[in-house]
Design a protein around this motif. Sequence first.
Motif, PDB file in Angstrom:
ATOM      1  N   GLU A   1     -20.989  92.308 -68.046  1.00  0.00           N
ATOM      2  CA  GLU A   1     -19.845  92.527 -68.926  1.00  0.00           C
ATOM      3  C   GLU A   1     -18.550  92.064 -68.262  1.00  0.00           C
ATOM      4  O   GLU A   1     -17.727  91.378 -68.891  1.00  0.00           O
ATOM      5  N   ALA A   2     -18.393  92.393 -67.007  1.00  0.00           N
ATOM      6  CA  ALA A   2     -17.175  91.997 -66.298  1.00  0.00           C
ATOM      7  C   ALA A   2     -17.071  90.480 -66.175  1.00  0.00           C
ATOM      8  O   ALA A   2     -15.989  89.898 -66.379  1.00  0.00           O
ATOM      9  N   GLU A   3     -18.188  89.826 -65.876  1.00  0.00           N
ATOM     10  CA  GLU A   3     -18.186  88.374 -65.710  1.00  0.00           C
ATOM     11  C   GLU A   3     -17.946  87.655 -67.036  1.00  0.00           C
ATOM     12  O   GLU A   3     -17.262  86.627 -67.086  1.00  0.00           O
ATOM     13  N   ASP A   4     -18.519  88.166 -68.123  1.00  0.00           N
ATOM     14  CA  ASP A   4     -18.279  87.562 -69.443  1.00  0.00           C
ATOM     15  C   ASP A   4     -16.780  87.549 -69.764  1.00  0.00           C
ATOM     16  O   ASP A   4     -16.225  86.536 -70.210  1.00  0.00           O
ATOM     17  N   LYS A   5     -16.134  88.688 -69.548  1.00  0.00           N
ATOM     18  CA  LYS A   5     -14.707  88.793 -69.857  1.00  0.00           C
ATOM     19  C   LYS A   5     -13.868  87.910 -68.937  1.00  0.00           C
ATOM     20  O   LYS A   5     -12.948  87.211 -69.383  1.00  0.00           O
ATOM     21  N   LEU A   6     -14.201  87.937 -67.658  1.00  0.00           N
ATOM     22  CA  LEU A   6     -13.433  87.176 -66.679  1.00  0.00           C
ATOM     23  C   LEU A   6     -13.553  85.674 -66.910  1.00  0.00           C
ATOM     24  O   LEU A   6     -12.542  84.953 -66.914  1.00  0.00           O
ATOM     25  N   THR A   7     -14.781  85.191 -67.109  1.00  0.00           N
ATOM     26  CA  THR A   7     -14.978  83.746 -67.243  1.00  0.00           C
ATOM     27  C   THR A   7     -14.425  83.214 -68.558  1.00  0.00           C
ATOM     28  O   THR A   7     -13.932  82.077 -68.608  1.00  0.00           O
ATOM     29  N   ALA A   8     -14.486  84.008 -69.636  1.00  0.00           N
ATOM     30  CA  ALA A   8     -13.875  83.580 -70.899  1.00  0.00           C
ATOM     31  C   ALA A   8     -12.359  83.414 -70.722  1.00  0.00           C
ATOM     32  O   ALA A   8     -11.757  82.445 -71.209  1.00  0.00           O
ATOM     33  N   LYS A   9     -11.764  84.353 -70.006  1.00  0.00           N
ATOM     34  CA  LYS A   9     -10.323  84.278 -69.744  1.00  0.00           C
ATOM     35  C   LYS A   9      -9.987  83.061 -68.890  1.00  0.00           C
ATOM     36  O   LYS A   9      -9.001  82.344 -69.149  1.00  0.00           O
ATOM     37  N   GLN A  10     -10.809  82.787 -67.891  1.00  0.00           N
ATOM     38  CA  GLN A  10     -10.570  81.652 -67.013  1.00  0.00           C
ATOM     39  C   GLN A  10     -10.711  80.327 -67.758  1.00  0.00           C
ATOM     40  O   GLN A  10      -9.953  79.384 -67.501  1.00  0.00           O
ATOM     41  N   LEU A  11     -11.670  80.240 -68.675  1.00  0.00           N
ATOM     42  CA  LEU A  11     -11.818  79.026 -69.475  1.00  0.00           C
ATOM     43  C   LEU A  11     -10.582  78.808 -70.354  1.00  0.00           C
ATOM     44  O   LEU A  11     -10.122  77.673 -70.530  1.00  0.00           O
ATOM     45  N   GLU A  12     -10.054  79.906 -70.888  1.00  0.00           N
ATOM     46  CA  GLU A  12      -8.836  79.802 -71.691  1.00  0.00           C
ATOM     47  C   GLU A  12      -7.660  79.346 -70.823  1.00  0.00           C
ATOM     48  O   GLU A  12      -6.864  78.494 -71.238  1.00  0.00           O
ATOM     49  N   GLU A  13      -7.563  79.884 -69.619  1.00  0.00           N
ATOM     50  CA  GLU A  13      -6.487  79.499 -68.709  1.00  0.00           C
ATOM     51  C   GLU A  13      -6.592  78.035 -68.296  1.00  0.00           C
ATOM     52  O   GLU A  13      -5.587  77.393 -67.977  1.00  0.00           O
ATOM     53  N   LYS A  14      -7.802  77.496 -68.333  1.00  0.00           N
ATOM     54  CA  LYS A  14      -8.019  76.097 -67.982  1.00  0.00           C
ATOM     55  C   LYS A  14      -7.801  75.158 -69.162  1.00  0.00           C
ATOM     56  O   LYS A  14      -8.019  73.952 -69.048  1.00  0.00           O
ATOM     57  N   GLY A  15      -7.409  75.731 -70.319  1.00  0.00           N
ATOM     58  CA  GLY A  15      -7.029  74.885 -71.442  1.00  0.00           C
ATOM     59  C   GLY A  15      -7.901  74.935 -72.672  1.00  0.00           C
ATOM     60  O   GLY A  15      -7.578  74.282 -73.678  1.00  0.00           O
TER      61      GLY A  15
END
Length: 343
Positions: A286-300
């Motif tokens: 759960e933590a990784e799903d939320k974190l990586t989705a946010k990081q993908l958004e931050e990457k554009g």
Amino acid sequence: MKKWIKAITFIMVLTLILAACNTSKPQTSGASVSGDGYEETTIRLAYNLPQDHHISKGIEQFAKDVTDKSDGAVKVQVYPAGQLLSDKDMNQSILSGGVEMGVNSATLWASTVPAMGIFDVPYVFTTYEEAGEALNGEFGDKLRTAMEEKGAKVLLFADYGYAQFANNKRPLKSPSDFEGLKIRSIGDIPSEMIKAYGASPVFMGGGEVYMALQRNTVDGATSGTTAMLQRKYDEVTKYLTINNYAYLEFILAVNQDYWNGLPEKTQTLLTETAKETEDWIRLQAEAEDKLTAKQLEEKGMEVYVVPEEDLLEWKEAAKPAWDAFSKNAGDLGNKLLEMVDKK
């Protein structure tokens, strides 16, 4: 005369020393036993995920914990990232005893136990807690029994996290937005859903997806956001849709005959440590799903999260995938569907 007495005395002392040495290390079934009572053994464990994935970290810790708790008697020798076996060869090697333990996806185990395809059925599990409760209860027990009947014991279910969609054509805000797209699929059941949404599924390995997206061989792909980030989807796709359509599972399995031959003390050690690892991995998913989705958004990437009230439309449009699973998964598969379908 004195020389003979000295010689006889020396022989008697040497005999007593040897006898003491032979009795100081008890033998069980011809195998060496540690001071903690664990029979010494080395277990080979193979997996294919990248070593920085949360499942991989959990598996590596599992191996370390087993070795440490047994004071080195039970050694788990890990072969990461496909060093020993490919994901396509993993299951057969476990079943034949070519390797003692291995981690592979439930999707690939579905070719051996069709009911394992339940994790690919769209919108079966809507929350992480719901999945955990099912796997810890009768639902999970039925799958474990089915695997044992085929010759593999499930030590733990490793939660990968939810599968999503990425593409470089347009935002996918409803099933109709898939019309005409070519989407890399991860299995037979997701392919049925992709077709039901109006797109064309394309099979390829995870390592091939980046180049296929870059060259427009496919328009998009489905995977977890953890893999999307690791494989740099943000460089070749623009849109990410979060619809949590499949709760992907990996399985740490052990050859059943090998398991049956282990001492009960070792079985208990492996079982208890696996449970600790399973719980840790579930929290990380759960933590990784939320974190990586946010990081993908931050990457554009442009991220669209499907509102909860719209998910019924997505589920109903995916009915052909449910029908395909129901047709091929037998009585057990249909029983599992009944247990999880709340509609």
